[in-house]
Design an enzyme around this catalytic site. Sequence first.
Site, PDB file in Angstrom:
ATOM      1  N   CYS A  22      -5.315 -14.796 -34.431  1.00 35.12           N
ATOM      2  CA  CYS A  22      -5.336 -14.683 -32.840  1.00 35.12           C
ATOM      3  C   CYS A  22      -5.187 -13.362 -32.354  1.00 35.12           C
ATOM      4  CB  CYS A  22      -4.184 -15.484 -32.433  1.00 35.12           C
ATOM      5  SG  CYS A  22      -3.699 -17.205 -32.908  1.00 35.12           S
ATOM      6  N   CYS A  83      -0.705 -10.881  14.279  1.00 34.28           N
ATOM      7  CA  CYS A  83      -1.661 -11.973  14.157  1.00 34.28           C
ATOM      8  C   CYS A  83      -2.210 -12.254  12.937  1.00 34.28           C
ATOM      9  CB  CYS A  83      -2.737 -11.583  15.574  1.00 34.28           C
ATOM     10  SG  CYS A  83      -3.726 -10.326  15.107  1.00 34.28           S
ATOM     11  N   CYS A  86      -4.050  -9.512  11.254  1.00 36.68           N
ATOM     12  CA  CYS A  86      -3.160  -8.450  10.606  1.00 36.68           C
ATOM     13  C   CYS A  86      -3.064  -9.062   8.968  1.00 36.68           C
ATOM     14  CB  CYS A  86      -1.936  -8.352  11.376  1.00 36.68           C
ATOM     15  SG  CYS A  86      -2.004  -7.757  12.905  1.00 36.68           S
ATOM     16  N   ASP A 507      17.742  22.806 -35.013  1.00 38.15           N
ATOM     17  CA  ASP A 507      18.278  23.796 -33.830  1.00 38.15           C
ATOM     18  C   ASP A 507      19.585  24.198 -33.771  1.00 38.15           C
ATOM     19  OD1 ASP A 507      17.702  26.116 -32.049  1.00 38.15           O
ATOM     20  OD2 ASP A 507      18.482  24.324 -30.452  1.00 38.15           O
TER      21      ASP A 507
END
Length: 831
Positions: A22, A83, A86, A507
Amino acid sequence: MSETLTLNPFDVPILGMTCASCVGRVEKAIKAVPGVRSAAVNLASERAQVAGGDPKAVAEAIRSAGYEPVERQTELKIDGMTCASCVARVEKALREVPGVVAAAVNLATERATIRTVGAAASPGELAAAVAKAGYAAQPIQVASAEQVDREREARQAEIRNLRRSVILAAAASFPLFVVEMLGHLVPEMHHAIGMTIGEPGWRLLSFALATFVLFGPGLRFYRKGVRNLIRFTPDMNSLVVLGATAAWAYSTVATFAPGVLPPAADNVYYEAAAVIVTLILLGRWFEAGAKGRTSEAIKRLMSLQAKTARVERGGTEIELPIAEVVPGDVVTVRPGERIAVDGEVLDGASFVDESMISGEPIPVEKSAGAAVIGGTVNATGAFRFRATKVGADTLLAQIVRMVETAQGAKLPIQGLVDQVTAWFVPAVIAVATLTFLAWLAFGPTPALGFALVNAVAVLIIACPCAMGLATPTSIMVGTGKAAELGVLFRRGEALQALRDVRVVALDKTGTLTKGRPELTDIRTAAPFKEDEVLALVASVERRSEHPVGGAIVEAARARDLVLREPASFQSTPGFGVEATVSGRQVLVGADRFMVHRGVDISTFAAKAGELADAGKTPLYAAVDGQPAAVLAVADPIKPTSREAIMTLHRLGLKVAMVTGDNRRTAEAVARELGIDDVLAEVLPGEKADAVRRLRAAHGPAAFVGDGVNDAPALATADVGIAIGQGSDIAIESADVVLMSGDLRGVVNAIALSRATLANIRQNLVWAFGYNVVLIPLAAGALYPAFGLLLSPVVAAGAMALSSVSVLTNALRLRGFRSPLPAAPSLQGDAA
């Protein structure tokens, strides 16, 4: 709409994948989409990570391959619509956003419901599209929490559906199985059937029950398996279809047209067909539940998110859904509450439990100016803070994305699995065909019956599911466990690379040490007292901007000493400072400064040499021309550094230190911590070369730094490990991020990498070994010598057990224990 390409990688949750075949099929379908640069599909997380292409086209390609992409739903609050035009304008703007499948706007409720695929169409992008159309929009729900809930609901629905299918299939298969088994054990059973419904009647009933199982609960196998057979891209579903259908079809012929078959081959195998489907459905059900548990880390992270926040708006305090909080809002936090979003404290004070971020159990003090992190828990106090990051920008959201990315990654070891699974199913069909032909030609009477049974057993027992799940499930559980321990893998591939590391380069400043100087020693000469001299020296250093001076001032304040304002302050760079404090002349500086001013410091010679050998910086104080004290300032080693380095040695690793400090100080720190190799006086630009030298000497190298001056070294190392210090995890040059400054996180990262890769090896050995051993047995390899055959029913049970075994083994990683002797803040509890 013209095809819109997205440049950013996005991921698509996918339902319906069951095996490695798959995965290959979905990847191939996605890569065929125009604009797609890369695609990686993860069977365990059931997600595809895609770079490039149109998310909508990608979703359609996944559907065309026979799988279901999970669509996500986002709701926006729209302001300014008046409206229907819109509504149309807003809908059009939303549909043009890449990844949007559908958008519906309701004028009455002023809400927009948008369905999307992938993560390309974020709520912010959707809101921006609405704003561009001339309206205001804001998300109603937190997208990440909603997405997780939606995916969980889809997965739970799939599990419920599988459970229902198992119950129905088992109810129909049970009579077939019982009669067949009793028929072998109790000869009178066949007589009883003959005296009641008769053999023909029993065959008709068996036909009805088996047909119901195959084409009722088992129809899921046919929907995908047949389509993939037609396309010549067979998968695990195809094997089940071929095996079960062969047994059912043979039995159907024997029931309704027995004259077609040789008299000796007049047998039925309805129970094999039905029980095969039932057992494989049972395995899928267990598998789906186990898959859900592999993603527990993401669920736990999401559960940390607050649902609401108390925000000051318009002079009043109101409670809002977290999605409505915007940067700049002032949020009030009460005792015991979970902090809603990231921000900066304005007033008030409290202690906050940040263990979910840093792994440190001790609550952190918060006062004005301190940063707070969304998802952490306030303790006893109350405070107000200003929101700085919300939604997808918060630290919690970053962590979730990082964990999801790591869980979806493909390790190099997966390449072998992909190569095998590409030809596995066709090879199994070929073996089954050869098995059928061999038994038909050389098998005993009834040859046709033996040929059918053994070919079906070969088809059913083969399990690419286990091979496909072997790697991704371990990655999911391993990276999830790492997140619990405060270790975030920015690249999943680092999980494998970290296992092969032979040297860890560290470090010094901020990694091995606290990263800020502290006053460590003070030795006075008679008749001076410690507090007297420290108060005078700190009063002078108040006017200095040097970090050493700051450390002395902090030490004096910690002792609650009274500091005076110095007069006549003078600084001589590289030498020291002097000033008058309460009428007394005070000199503070290096030995050369004292010699220059005629102060005899021979009294402190032995102590100064001792301090220098310990890697500390000695300086001197004189009061009214008399030697008063020798002081030492150093960057203290973190208390956990020694333990971490000892454990790294026990893991068989070399430990090196790469620092810009002078060699004497660096070697003193190395001696104290037992570090094997020291590269001192290395400039920031030379650290990458230092990592290369270590790799040439010891083998694959990991570099651990704070991500500020260490970016080149982090990028050059085989694995770059950055210390995130809690709130800063966006370190682009690192492969792994430690959420706390504790170096023990490096130990946990390496140990977990080794445990995860060992778990993957176990899974692969089981998955490959299972098929290598059992496919020949199913074909009848033991029959010539021992007369033994593998029943298709037993083969179906073994196949189901194979996948569940791999998942169960991967889930053992949830109980990973740190190799550190005592690290309660990092180990977590075993699952």
